[in-house]
Design a protein around this motif. Structure first.
Motif, PDB file in Angstrom:
ATOM      1  N   UNK A 156      -0.070   4.816   7.403  1.00  0.00           N
ATOM      2  CA  UNK A 156      -0.037   4.040   8.638  1.00  0.00           C
ATOM      3  C   UNK A 156      -1.417   4.054   9.280  1.00  0.00           C
ATOM      4  N   UNK A 157      -1.743   2.980   9.963  1.00  0.00           N
ATOM      5  CA  UNK A 157      -3.061   2.838  10.569  1.00  0.00           C
ATOM      6  C   UNK A 157      -2.973   2.388  12.020  1.00  0.00           C
ATOM      7  N   UNK A 158      -4.055   2.653  12.724  1.00  0.00           N
ATOM      8  CA  UNK A 158      -4.303   2.043  14.029  1.00  0.00           C
ATOM      9  C   UNK A 158      -5.521   1.142  13.891  1.00  0.00           C
ATOM     10  N   UNK A 159      -5.428  -0.025  14.476  1.00  0.00           N
ATOM     11  CA  UNK A 159      -6.537  -0.975  14.525  1.00  0.00           C
ATOM     12  C   UNK A 159      -6.606  -1.509  15.941  1.00  0.00           C
ATOM     13  N   UNK A 160      -7.727  -2.153  16.272  1.00  0.00           N
ATOM     14  CA  UNK A 160      -7.837  -2.753  17.600  1.00  0.00           C
ATOM     15  C   UNK A 160      -8.589  -4.064  17.516  1.00  0.00           C
ATOM     16  N   UNK A 161      -8.427  -4.827  18.582  1.00  0.00           N
ATOM     17  CA  UNK A 161      -9.071  -6.139  18.644  1.00  0.00           C
ATOM     18  C   UNK A 161      -9.382  -6.461  20.096  1.00  0.00           C
ATOM     19  N   UNK A 162     -10.649  -6.666  20.386  1.00  0.00           N
ATOM     20  CA  UNK A 162     -11.026  -7.193  21.683  1.00  0.00           C
ATOM     21  C   UNK A 162     -10.545  -8.635  21.729  1.00  0.00           C
ATOM     22  N   UNK A 163      -9.823  -9.033  22.765  1.00  0.00           N
ATOM     23  CA  UNK A 163      -9.287 -10.400  22.812  1.00  0.00           C
ATOM     24  C   UNK A 163     -10.348 -11.440  22.506  1.00  0.00           C
ATOM     25  N   UNK A 164     -10.024 -12.293  21.559  1.00  0.00           N
ATOM     26  CA  UNK A 164     -10.945 -13.353  21.170  1.00  0.00           C
ATOM     27  C   UNK A 164     -11.996 -12.922  20.159  1.00  0.00           C
ATOM     28  N   UNK A 165     -11.946 -11.667  19.729  1.00  0.00           N
ATOM     29  CA  UNK A 165     -12.944 -11.142  18.804  1.00  0.00           C
ATOM     30  C   UNK A 165     -12.284 -10.680  17.500  1.00  0.00           C
ATOM     31  N   UNK A 166     -13.066 -10.006  16.691  1.00  0.00           N
ATOM     32  CA  UNK A 166     -12.591  -9.566  15.383  1.00  0.00           C
ATOM     33  C   UNK A 166     -11.761  -8.296  15.440  1.00  0.00           C
ATOM     34  N   UNK A 167     -11.306  -7.886  14.267  1.00  0.00           N
ATOM     35  CA  UNK A 167     -10.458  -6.722  14.112  1.00  0.00           C
ATOM     36  C   UNK A 167     -11.273  -5.511  13.687  1.00  0.00           C
ATOM     37  N   UNK A 168     -10.918  -4.359  14.219  1.00  0.00           N
ATOM     38  CA  UNK A 168     -11.596  -3.118  13.883  1.00  0.00           C
ATOM     39  C   UNK A 168     -10.564  -2.081  13.468  1.00  0.00           C
ATOM     40  N   UNK A 169     -10.704  -1.559  12.235  1.00  0.00           N
ATOM     41  CA  UNK A 169      -9.866  -0.470  11.792  1.00  0.00           C
ATOM     42  C   UNK A 169     -10.342   0.816  12.442  1.00  0.00           C
ATOM     43  N   UNK A 170      -9.402   1.651  12.917  1.00  0.00           N
ATOM     44  CA  UNK A 170      -9.755   2.881  13.614  1.00  0.00           C
ATOM     45  C   UNK A 170      -9.436   4.152  12.821  1.00  0.00           C
ATOM     46  N   UNK A 171      -8.246   4.175  12.226  1.00  0.00           N
ATOM     47  CA  UNK A 171      -7.814   5.416  11.597  1.00  0.00           C
ATOM     48  C   UNK A 171      -6.601   5.158  10.731  1.00  0.00           C
ATOM     49  N   UNK A 172      -6.452   5.961   9.686  1.00  0.00           N
ATOM     50  CA  UNK A 172      -5.182   5.952   8.964  1.00  0.00           C
ATOM     51  C   UNK A 172      -4.741   7.370   8.643  1.00  0.00           C
ATOM     52  N   UNK A 173      -3.442   7.507   8.393  1.00  0.00           N
ATOM     53  CA  UNK A 173      -2.836   8.776   8.057  1.00  0.00           C
ATOM     54  C   UNK A 173      -1.878   8.556   6.899  1.00  0.00           C
ATOM     55  N   UNK A 174      -1.882   9.461   5.954  1.00  0.00           N
ATOM     56  CA  UNK A 174      -1.014   9.327   4.791  1.00  0.00           C
ATOM     57  C   UNK A 174       0.442   9.561   5.176  1.00  0.00           C
ATOM     58  N   UNK A 175       1.329   9.286   4.225  1.00  0.00           N
ATOM     59  CA  UNK A 175       2.746   9.355   4.526  1.00  0.00           C
ATOM     60  C   UNK A 175       3.278  10.761   4.720  1.00  0.00           C
ATOM     61  N   UNK A 176       2.808  11.696   3.887  1.00  0.00           N
ATOM     62  CA  UNK A 176       3.438  13.025   3.924  1.00  0.00           C
ATOM     63  C   UNK A 176       2.462  14.189   4.029  1.00  0.00           C
ATOM     64  N   UNK A 177       1.235  14.031   3.491  1.00  0.00           N
ATOM     65  CA  UNK A 177       0.359  15.212   3.418  1.00  0.00           C
ATOM     66  C   UNK A 177      -0.736  15.229   4.474  1.00  0.00           C
ATOM     67  N   UNK A 178      -0.611  14.321   5.464  1.00  0.00           N
ATOM     68  CA  UNK A 178      -1.553  14.298   6.593  1.00  0.00           C
ATOM     69  C   UNK A 178      -3.009  14.119   6.187  1.00  0.00           C
ATOM     70  N   UNK A 179      -3.254  13.350   5.153  1.00  0.00           N
ATOM     71  CA  UNK A 179      -4.621  12.906   4.878  1.00  0.00           C
ATOM     72  C   UNK A 179      -5.004  11.902   5.958  1.00  0.00           C
ATOM     73  N   UNK A 180      -6.152  12.135   6.591  1.00  0.00           N
ATOM     74  CA  UNK A 180      -6.546  11.338   7.757  1.00  0.00           C
ATOM     75  C   UNK A 180      -7.994  10.911   7.630  1.00  0.00           C
ATOM     76  N   UNK A 181      -8.262   9.658   8.019  1.00  0.00           N
ATOM     77  CA  UNK A 181      -9.624   9.150   8.102  1.00  0.00           C
ATOM     78  C   UNK A 181      -9.803   8.461   9.462  1.00  0.00           C
ATOM     79  N   UNK A 182     -11.042   8.520   9.970  1.00  0.00           N
ATOM     80  CA  UNK A 182     -11.375   7.870  11.228  1.00  0.00           C
ATOM     81  C   UNK A 182     -12.618   7.007  11.055  1.00  0.00           C
ATOM     82  N   UNK A 183     -12.684   5.949  11.848  1.00  0.00           N
ATOM     83  CA  UNK A 183     -13.921   5.203  11.983  1.00  0.00           C
ATOM     84  C   UNK A 183     -14.904   6.021  12.814  1.00  0.00           C
ATOM     85  N   UNK A 184     -16.182   5.806  12.553  1.00  0.00           N
ATOM     86  CA  UNK A 184     -17.210   6.550  13.288  1.00  0.00           C
ATOM     87  C   UNK A 184     -17.100   6.324  14.795  1.00  0.00           C
TER      88      UNK A 184
END
Lengths: 119, 106
Positions: free
Chosen positions: A34-62
């Motif tokens: 699962x991931x979180x992403x964001x978008x400034x209205x009227x602008x592009x999409x930015x990926x923020x973070x994801x987490x794996x299903x069971x083993x809590x592998x996590x990545x973040x955007x800088x």
């Protein structure tokens, strides 16, 4: 019915905190990254973070590493984003999204929740 | 980070037109390229994944092609519902990154 519903957005002052939630329904939540992403209205999409299903592998955007924390509770079919030290530039619509089982793509999105950081 | 550049940023077309949108990656991403459609005030909707695989339920007038650094999304015959914004996204390396979007209007 298969869906994601975000909640927790709102107005917060710079330096403040907010916790977003994403409730999942209609599928085996723990099977998916699962991931979180964001978008400034009227602008592009930015990926923020994801987490794996069971083993809590996590990545973040800088842009959010060290300030935002992703987590999930598979027993509650819920995804979370704890946002600390918020800045004006964090103002955006925040989406949770499901990654497909066999390929890294987002095949299910929530409706989004607006976060406004302003004094 | 892998930079994704879409072209054009906007285009004007008519119902029934064939439309092509290009997405270029700053380095090779094999076929880890996805396309989304987004309507105003709504979340993005997946159209194409793996560069050319049509998502279930998406009309067959949408197609994707390409590999490496250059990719295209083609709408074979534009329908009224298609006048909106399209984004590409690479899922080859984190951070996943998106193109800036292409707005298709009448």
């Amino acid at each position: 019915q298969v869906y994601l519903v975000e909640s927790g957005g709102g107005l917060v002052k710079p330096g403040g905190s907010l916790r977003l939630s994403c409730a999942a329904s209609g599928f085996i939540f723990s099977d998916h990254y699962m991931s979180w992403l964001r978008q400034v209205p009227g602008k592009g999409l930015e990926w923020l973070s994801f987490i794996s299903g069971r083993d809590n592998t996590i990545y973040y955007a800088d842009s959010v590493r060290g300030r935002f924390t992703i987590s999930r509770d598979n027993s509650k079919n819920s995804l979370y984003l704890q946002m600390d030290s918020l800045r004006a530039e964090d103002t955006a619509v925040y989406y949770c999204a499901r990654e497909g089982s066999a390929w890294p793509h987002y095949d299910l999105w929530g409706q989004g929740t607006l976060v406004t950081v302003s004094s | 980070d892998i930079q994704m550049t879409q072209s054009p940023s906007s285009l004007s077309a008519s119902v029934g037109d064939r439309v092509t949108i290009t997405c270029r990656a700053s380095q090779s991403i094999s076929n880890f390229l996805n396309w989304y459609q987004q309507k105003p005030g709504k979340a993005p909707n997946l159209l194409i994944y793996g560069a050319s695989r049509l998502q279930t339920g998406v009309p067959s007038r949408f197609s994707g092609s390409g590999s490496g650094t250059e990719f295209t999304l083609t709408i074979s015959s534009l329908q009224p519902d298609d006048f909106t914004t399209y984004f590409c996204q690479q899922s080859y390396n984190t951070p996943w990154t998106f193109g800036q979007g292409t707005k298709v209007d009448i």
